[in-house]
Design an enzyme around this catalytic site. Structure first.
Site, mmCIF file in Angstrom:
data_model
loop_
_atom_site.group_PDB
_atom_site.id
_atom_site.type_symbol
_atom_site.label_atom_id
_atom_site.label_comp_id
_atom_site.label_asym_id
_atom_site.label_seq_id
_atom_site.Cartn_x
_atom_site.Cartn_y
_atom_site.Cartn_z
ATOM 1 N N ASP A 8 0.855 -1.188 0.000
ATOM 2 C CA ASP A 8 0.000 0.000 0.000
ATOM 3 C C ASP A 8 0.896 1.245 0.000
ATOM 4 O OD1 ASP A 8 -1.638 2.120 0.663
ATOM 5 O OD2 ASP A 8 -2.587 1.118 2.363
ATOM 6 N N ILE A 9 0.773 2.059 -1.036
ATOM 7 C CA ILE A 9 1.683 3.203 -1.194
ATOM 8 C C ILE A 9 1.516 4.244 -0.082
ATOM 9 C CG2 ILE A 9 0.281 4.699 -2.714
ATOM 10 C CD1 ILE A 9 2.886 4.940 -4.469
ATOM 11 N N ASN A 22 -6.949 12.315 -11.220
ATOM 12 C CA ASN A 22 -7.695 12.633 -12.450
ATOM 13 C C ASN A 22 -7.602 14.137 -12.677
ATOM 14 O OD1 ASN A 22 -10.047 14.005 -11.157
ATOM 15 N ND2 ASN A 22 -10.365 11.977 -10.268
ATOM 16 N N GLY A 30 -9.806 4.108 -5.970
ATOM 17 C CA GLY A 30 -8.487 3.503 -6.131
ATOM 18 C C GLY A 30 -7.435 4.097 -5.220
ATOM 19 N N ASP A 32 -6.055 6.933 -5.411
ATOM 20 C CA ASP A 32 -6.382 8.344 -5.131
ATOM 21 C C ASP A 32 -7.218 8.451 -3.838
ATOM 22 O OD1 ASP A 32 -6.642 11.067 -5.525
ATOM 23 O OD2 ASP A 32 -7.948 10.920 -7.289
ATOM 24 N N SER A 119 -2.754 4.359 -14.114
ATOM 25 C CA SER A 119 -3.702 4.019 -15.204
ATOM 26 C C SER A 119 -4.114 2.551 -15.297
ATOM 27 C CB SER A 119 -3.200 4.468 -16.593
ATOM 28 O OG SER A 119 -3.312 5.867 -16.730
ATOM 29 N N THR A 120 -3.533 1.675 -14.467
ATOM 30 C CA THR A 120 -3.814 0.233 -14.666
ATOM 31 C C THR A 120 -4.992 -0.285 -13.840
ATOM 32 O OG1 THR A 120 -2.298 -0.579 -12.937
ATOM 33 C CG2 THR A 120 -1.373 -0.183 -15.127
ATOM 34 N N ILE A 122 -8.747 1.695 -12.552
ATOM 35 C CA ILE A 122 -10.008 2.227 -13.078
ATOM 36 C C ILE A 122 -9.857 2.680 -14.541
ATOM 37 C CG2 ILE A 122 -11.648 4.157 -12.768
ATOM 38 C CD1 ILE A 122 -11.014 3.785 -9.652
ATOM 39 N N TYR A 123 -8.658 3.120 -14.940
ATOM 40 C CA TYR A 123 -8.438 3.597 -16.309
ATOM 41 C C TYR A 123 -8.109 2.487 -17.311
ATOM 42 C CZ TYR A 123 -8.736 8.561 -14.985
ATOM 43 O OH TYR A 123 -9.161 9.793 -14.563
#
Ligand code: AR6
Length: 170
Positions: A8-9, A22, A30, A32, A119-120, A122-123
């Site tokens: 976990d970052i 976004n 996510g 964010d 981007s990997t 929800i995007y």
């Protein structure tokens, strides 16, 4: 100079962590959502200030705020592209999100920088393609510019962790 970990970052002890944000800079799901939840309201407040000044953040660009309550001093909010089949310049935009984040990090004296797999989630950018771009872009930046001493790729899901581990060891 490059490390890969699974976790976990928001728990990472780096000078700065990167957020997969976004264009609104107003938070989301996510990583964010996790960063704003763990880091507290100061991060969103600075995001709102930036938004009021410059109207958000374009795809491929990034902005920097405090790390709030996080172990990291700064959060660099990068906006990756939404995957649209690969014909909308997604590869370049993803690379730009990494490059602009590393530029901002360097300008702010960051020595240790942690990235999520932008981007990997929800995007829906394909994970294997994103991993190749991320590793190539970071390697190139680190060899061309001084300043950043270590980049940590923080993979949350097992698929990304395995991809990064095998690509780094190739
Ligand atoms: N630590 C590290 N990585 C994480 C964490 C975490 N705590 N949580 C998720 N990931 P995503 P995107 C991974 O969806 O695809 C938001 O709503 C996850 O497994 O967070 O760039 C924003 O506001 C995946 O590999 O970001 C935007 O609207 C990676 O983080 C949109 O999602 C990115 O997944 C951005 O979508």
């Amino acid at each position: 100079m490059i490390e890969v970990i699974q976790g976990d970052i928001t728990k990472i002890n780096a000078d700065a962590i990167v957020n997969a944000a976004n264009t609104s800079l107003l938070g989301g799901g996510g990583v964010d959502g996790a960063i704003h939840k763990a880091g507290g309201p100061d991060i969103l407040e600075e995001c709102i200030d930036i938004r009021n000044r410059q109207g958000g953040c374009k795809v491929g660009e990034s902005v920097i705020t405090t790390g709030g309550n996080l172990p990291a001093k700064f959060v660099i909010h990068a906006v990756g592209p939404v995957w649209n089949g690969g014909k909308k310049n997604e590869d370049v935009l993803l690379a730009n999100a990494y490059i602009n984040s590393m530029k901002l990090a360097s300008e702010n004296g960051v020595k240790v920088l942690a990235f999520p797999n932008i981007s990997t989630g929800i995007y829906h950018f394909p994970k294997d393609r994103a991993a190749v771009i991320a590793i190539h872009t970071v390697r190139e930046f680190l060899s061309d510019f001084g300043g950043i001493e270590k980049v940590i790729f923080v993979c949350y899901d097992a698929e990304n962790f395995e991809l990064y581990t095998s690509l780094i060891n190739e």
